[in-house]
Design an enzyme around this catalytic site. Sequence first.
Site, mmCIF file in Angstrom:
data_model
loop_
_atom_site.group_PDB
_atom_site.id
_atom_site.type_symbol
_atom_site.label_atom_id
_atom_site.label_comp_id
_atom_site.label_asym_id
_atom_site.label_seq_id
_atom_site.Cartn_x
_atom_site.Cartn_y
_atom_site.Cartn_z
ATOM 1 N N ALA A 85 0.832 -1.206 0.000
ATOM 2 C CA ALA A 85 0.000 0.000 0.000
ATOM 3 C C ALA A 85 0.864 1.253 0.000
ATOM 4 O O ALA A 85 0.630 2.190 -0.775
ATOM 5 C CB ALA A 85 -0.930 -0.007 1.209
ATOM 6 N N TYR A 86 1.868 1.274 0.858
ATOM 7 C CA TYR A 86 2.749 2.445 0.971
ATOM 8 C C TYR A 86 3.524 2.656 -0.324
ATOM 9 O O TYR A 86 3.621 3.778 -0.832
ATOM 10 C CB TYR A 86 3.696 2.255 2.153
ATOM 11 C CG TYR A 86 4.433 3.502 2.573
ATOM 12 C CD1 TYR A 86 3.812 4.437 3.398
ATOM 13 C CD2 TYR A 86 5.731 3.747 2.162
ATOM 14 C CE1 TYR A 86 4.480 5.579 3.797
ATOM 15 C CE2 TYR A 86 6.406 4.887 2.550
ATOM 16 C CZ TYR A 86 5.772 5.802 3.369
ATOM 17 O OH TYR A 86 6.434 6.950 3.755
ATOM 18 N N SER A 87 4.074 1.578 -0.890
ATOM 19 C CA SER A 87 4.834 1.695 -2.131
ATOM 20 C C SER A 87 3.947 2.183 -3.275
ATOM 21 O O SER A 87 4.353 3.038 -4.074
ATOM 22 C CB SER A 87 5.458 0.348 -2.509
ATOM 23 O OG SER A 87 6.525 0.029 -1.644
#
Length: 286
Positions: free
Chosen positions: A150-152
């Site tokens: 999700a962060y990437s």
Amino acid sequence: MTGMDVTGKVVLITGAARGIGAEVARQLAGRGARLALVGLEKAQLEEVARETGGKAWEADVTDWDVLDRVMTEVAEHFGGIDVVVANAGIAATGFVRSMDPKAFERVIEVNLLGVWRTVRTALPHLIKTRGYCLVVSSLAAIVHIPGNAAYSAAKAGCEAFADSLRAEVRHLGVDVGTAYFSWISTDMVNSADEHPVFGKLRKGMPGLAGKKYPVRDVGRAVVKGIEKRARAVHVPGWVGALKYFRAFTPFVVDRQSVEEVADADRQMAASDTSGLVGPGGQAASR
């Protein structure tokens, strides 16, 4: 692209209650900037405002109406907006097949859509001042490790967004930069390190890949980036060099820690430990 003396300039920072946002505010205050501090965690935000001589606006960067009001109020209070640092962000632990869907989507909403909404509502003011916008992306936009999908995805989106925006607003006198940070010693990263599964994975990364860097390094780099109206800000410096080799990073990630990732995936699937991390994540989930 010309330089900028930040003395007297109005700098709006999102995610300013703690971590990178608060440190950037402190260092800009030392250079004489006038600060508009935007974020959640009202008490923490107001403390940073007192410390830096800035003014706090409590706001969720995913709320269009609130952001639009805040930008108007900031411009009216200070007489304009010269710089925007779109920094607000959260993180979540978890593997895609077992992660809490609400946590995954909240990361995308805050880290990517929150940046878009911040920039869109601020842009009319930046055009008036021929200002500068710094979009905070991450090393995670370049290297996509397991447990960080999700962060990437959000940070890669921020990088792409900033690249397109830069070309769109150059003729209007607005410069756009992208910030890429490795692991920084903030509440968000430190909380992720305490996670029983993801923490072991992150801390087990080899060499520089697993090292954490002090938040003051980011503050200094961002101030310099603003002064130069830079296209890119990197902390540490090697992140900039790594961008030239990004085509090879998926192969490296695929080959690293195969057994550890399989074990971590099984643990996450069998537990209920995915979700948003740190005080910022808690504030964003309310």
